[in-house]
Design a protein around this motif. Structure first.
Motif, PDB file in Angstrom:
ATOM      1  N   ILE A  77       7.414  16.748  -6.854  1.00 54.31           N
ATOM      2  CA  ILE A  77       6.200  15.934  -6.892  1.00 54.31           C
ATOM      3  C   ILE A  77       5.060  16.712  -6.257  1.00 54.31           C
ATOM      4  CG2 ILE A  77       7.377  13.705  -6.940  1.00 54.31           C
ATOM      5  CD1 ILE A  77       6.897  13.490  -3.928  1.00 54.31           C
ATOM      6  N   SER A  78       3.861  16.374  -6.652  1.00 53.80           N
ATOM      7  CA  SER A  78       2.687  17.065  -6.125  1.00 53.80           C
ATOM      8  C   SER A  78       2.116  16.333  -4.920  1.00 53.80           C
ATOM      9  CB  SER A  78       1.613  17.183  -7.209  1.00 53.80           C
ATOM     10  OG  SER A  78       1.172  15.891  -7.589  1.00 53.80           O
ATOM     11  N   ALA A  79       1.341  17.079  -4.153  1.00 53.87           N
ATOM     12  CA  ALA A  79       0.592  16.520  -3.024  1.00 53.87           C
ATOM     13  C   ALA A  79      -0.845  17.009  -3.150  1.00 53.87           C
ATOM     14  CB  ALA A  79       1.204  16.970  -1.702  1.00 53.87           C
ATOM     15  N   GLU A  80      -1.768  16.303  -2.519  1.00 52.41           N
ATOM     16  CA  GLU A  80      -3.186  16.633  -2.678  1.00 52.41           C
ATOM     17  C   GLU A  80      -3.667  17.763  -1.775  1.00 52.41           C
ATOM     18  OE1 GLU A  80      -2.512  13.154  -0.034  1.00 52.41           O
ATOM     19  OE2 GLU A  80      -2.050  13.474  -2.123  1.00 52.41           O
ATOM     20  N   SER A  81      -2.827  18.209  -0.841  1.00 49.79           N
ATOM     21  CA  SER A  81      -3.208  19.315   0.044  1.00 49.79           C
ATOM     22  C   SER A  81      -1.959  19.880   0.716  1.00 49.79           C
ATOM     23  CB  SER A  81      -4.178  18.830   1.133  1.00 49.79           C
ATOM     24  OG  SER A  81      -3.509  17.926   2.009  1.00 49.79           O
ATOM     25  N   ARG A  82      -2.124  21.042   1.348  1.00 50.69           N
ATOM     26  CA  ARG A  82      -1.019  21.632   2.124  1.00 50.69           C
ATOM     27  C   ARG A  82      -0.618  20.684   3.254  1.00 50.69           C
ATOM     28  NH1 ARG A  82      -0.876  27.571   1.535  1.00 50.69           N
ATOM     29  NH2 ARG A  82      -0.006  27.716   3.630  1.00 50.69           N
ATOM     30  N   GLU A  83      -1.616  20.075   3.891  1.00 49.20           N
ATOM     31  CA  GLU A  83      -1.347  19.150   4.982  1.00 49.20           C
ATOM     32  C   GLU A  83      -0.556  17.941   4.500  1.00 49.20           C
ATOM     33  OE1 GLU A  83      -4.434  20.381   4.203  1.00 49.20           O
ATOM     34  OE2 GLU A  83      -4.547  21.855   5.816  1.00 49.20           O
ATOM     35  N   ALA A  84      -0.870  17.466   3.292  1.00 48.89           N
ATOM     36  CA  ALA A  84      -0.151  16.321   2.732  1.00 48.89           C
ATOM     37  C   ALA A  84       1.302  16.687   2.437  1.00 48.89           C
ATOM     38  CB  ALA A  84      -0.853  15.816   1.474  1.00 48.89           C
ATOM     39  N   VAL A  85       1.542  17.930   2.027  1.00 50.04           N
ATOM     40  CA  VAL A  85       2.922  18.404   1.833  1.00 50.04           C
ATOM     41  C   VAL A  85       3.671  18.302   3.152  1.00 50.04           C
ATOM     42  CG1 VAL A  85       4.368  20.440   1.383  1.00 50.04           C
ATOM     43  CG2 VAL A  85       2.384  19.972  -0.082  1.00 50.04           C
ATOM     44  N   ASP A  86       3.078  18.866   4.206  1.00 50.05           N
ATOM     45  CA  ASP A  86       3.729  18.860   5.516  1.00 50.05           C
ATOM     46  C   ASP A  86       3.956  17.440   6.023  1.00 50.05           C
ATOM     47  OD1 ASP A  86       3.894  21.644   5.645  1.00 50.05           O
ATOM     48  OD2 ASP A  86       1.978  21.838   6.700  1.00 50.05           O
ATOM     49  N   THR A  87       2.969  16.576   5.861  1.00 50.11           N
ATOM     50  CA  THR A  87       3.086  15.194   6.330  1.00 50.11           C
ATOM     51  C   THR A  87       4.244  14.485   5.646  1.00 50.11           C
ATOM     52  OG1 THR A  87       0.729  15.059   6.862  1.00 50.11           O
ATOM     53  CG2 THR A  87       1.892  12.973   6.505  1.00 50.11           C
ATOM     54  N   LEU A  88       4.323  14.604   4.326  1.00 54.37           N
ATOM     55  CA  LEU A  88       5.373  13.909   3.574  1.00 54.37           C
ATOM     56  C   LEU A  88       6.756  14.439   3.936  1.00 54.37           C
ATOM     57  CD1 LEU A  88       6.056  11.779   1.439  1.00 54.37           C
ATOM     58  CD2 LEU A  88       5.805  13.556  -0.279  1.00 54.37           C
ATOM     59  N   VAL A  89       6.910  15.751   3.976  1.00 55.71           N
ATOM     60  CA  VAL A  89       8.227  16.325   4.283  1.00 55.71           C
ATOM     61  C   VAL A  89       8.613  16.045   5.730  1.00 55.71           C
ATOM     62  CG1 VAL A  89       9.592  18.445   4.398  1.00 55.71           C
ATOM     63  CG2 VAL A  89       8.078  18.049   2.451  1.00 55.71           C
ATOM     64  N   ASP A  90       7.667  16.160   6.655  1.00 61.23           N
ATOM     65  CA  ASP A  90       7.975  15.855   8.056  1.00 61.23           C
ATOM     66  C   ASP A  90       8.411  14.399   8.218  1.00 61.23           C
ATOM     67  OD1 ASP A  90       7.378  18.473   8.774  1.00 61.23           O
ATOM     68  OD2 ASP A  90       5.371  17.987   9.546  1.00 61.23           O
ATOM     69  N   LYS A  91       7.756  13.464   7.500  1.00 58.39           N
ATOM     70  CA  LYS A  91       8.162  12.055   7.543  1.00 58.39           C
ATOM     71  C   LYS A  91       9.571  11.890   6.992  1.00 58.39           C
ATOM     72  CE  LYS A  91       3.808   9.515   7.084  1.00 58.39           C
ATOM     73  NZ  LYS A  91       3.044   8.632   6.170  1.00 58.39           N
ATOM     74  N   ALA A  92       9.870  12.581   5.886  1.00 61.23           N
ATOM     75  CA  ALA A  92      11.204  12.486   5.290  1.00 61.23           C
ATOM     76  C   ALA A  92      12.265  12.970   6.269  1.00 61.23           C
ATOM     77  CB  ALA A  92      11.267  13.297   3.994  1.00 61.23           C
ATOM     78  N   LEU A  93      12.011  14.068   6.945  1.00 56.74           N
ATOM     79  CA  LEU A  93      12.973  14.605   7.900  1.00 56.74           C
ATOM     80  C   LEU A  93      13.135  13.687   9.105  1.00 56.74           C
ATOM     81  CD1 LEU A  93      11.978  18.391   7.757  1.00 56.74           C
ATOM     82  CD2 LEU A  93      13.856  17.231   6.548  1.00 56.74           C
ATOM     83  N   ALA A  94      12.031  13.091   9.560  1.00 53.46           N
ATOM     84  CA  ALA A  94      12.081  12.189  10.706  1.00 53.46           C
ATOM     85  C   ALA A  94      12.736  10.849  10.366  1.00 53.46           C
ATOM     86  CB  ALA A  94      10.666  11.946  11.240  1.00 53.46           C
ATOM     87  N   SER A  95      12.826  10.534   9.059  1.00 57.09           N
ATOM     88  CA  SER A  95      13.368   9.243   8.617  1.00 57.09           C
ATOM     89  C   SER A  95      14.805   9.324   8.133  1.00 57.09           C
ATOM     90  CB  SER A  95      12.490   8.690   7.491  1.00 57.09           C
ATOM     91  OG  SER A  95      11.170   8.508   7.938  1.00 57.09           O
ATOM     92  N   GLY A  96      15.464  10.446   8.375  1.00 56.06           N
ATOM     93  CA  GLY A  96      16.864  10.548   7.989  1.00 56.06           C
ATOM     94  C   GLY A  96      17.148  11.512   6.864  1.00 56.06           C
ATOM     95  N   GLY A  97      16.097  12.058   6.243  1.00 56.66           N
ATOM     96  CA  GLY A  97      16.294  13.091   5.234  1.00 56.66           C
ATOM     97  C   GLY A  97      16.736  14.379   5.917  1.00 56.66           C
TER      98      GLY A  97
END
Length: 134
Positions: A77-97
């Motif tokens: 999936i795409s993200a609107e910025s490099r920061e948005a990539v980091d935010t989404l993946v960091d949330k996934a990792l913090a949520s059990g991913g």
């Protein structure tokens, strides 16, 4: 006519999976959700149908991939910025991913990835097409 895309996959715990993806900012089309199925909305014409293994088995022949050993699909999936990539993946990792693959940084394209609660691989990327080498 615009085509629609429905990716179909499995989840062993539908409520936990809904909570996981809701926490990442995804919404669901509740008209197509029940105790055995979630309809995760990617955009107006792309959806991920997440079903219990038993329900999914009714749509296929053969077995279901063991995500601890193999990839049946890479969901990108795409993200609107490099920061948005980091935010989404960091949330996934913090949520059990869990972590999957190293960060990919090609200057004009930046991506990271994670595995969801059931081991499905998700890649999140940002592309700056104006900076892409010709």
């Amino acid at each position: 006519m615009s085509r629609m895309l429905f990716v179909n996959t499995t989840a062993t715990d539908i409520p936990a999976t809904r909570e996981f993806f809701s926490g990442l900012g995804f919404e669901f089309n509740d008209d197509f959700c029940d105790d055995t199925t979630l309809c995760l909305v990617v955009n107006d014409s792309s959806f991920v149908m997440i079903m219990t293994p038993e329900k999914f088995q009714g749509f296929i022949t053969g077995g279901i991939s063991d995500t601890t050993k193999d990839r049946e699909v890479l969901l990108a999936i795409s993200a609107e910025s490099r920061e948005a990539v980091d935010t989404l993946v960091d949330k996934a990792l913090a949520s059990g991913g869990s972590a999957w693959q190293e960060t990919q940084d090609h200057g004009w394209m930046y991506g990271r990835s994670f595995r969801d609660l059931d081991g499905h691989a998700w890649e999140v990327s940002y592309m700056d097409l104006s900076a892409m080498a010709g």
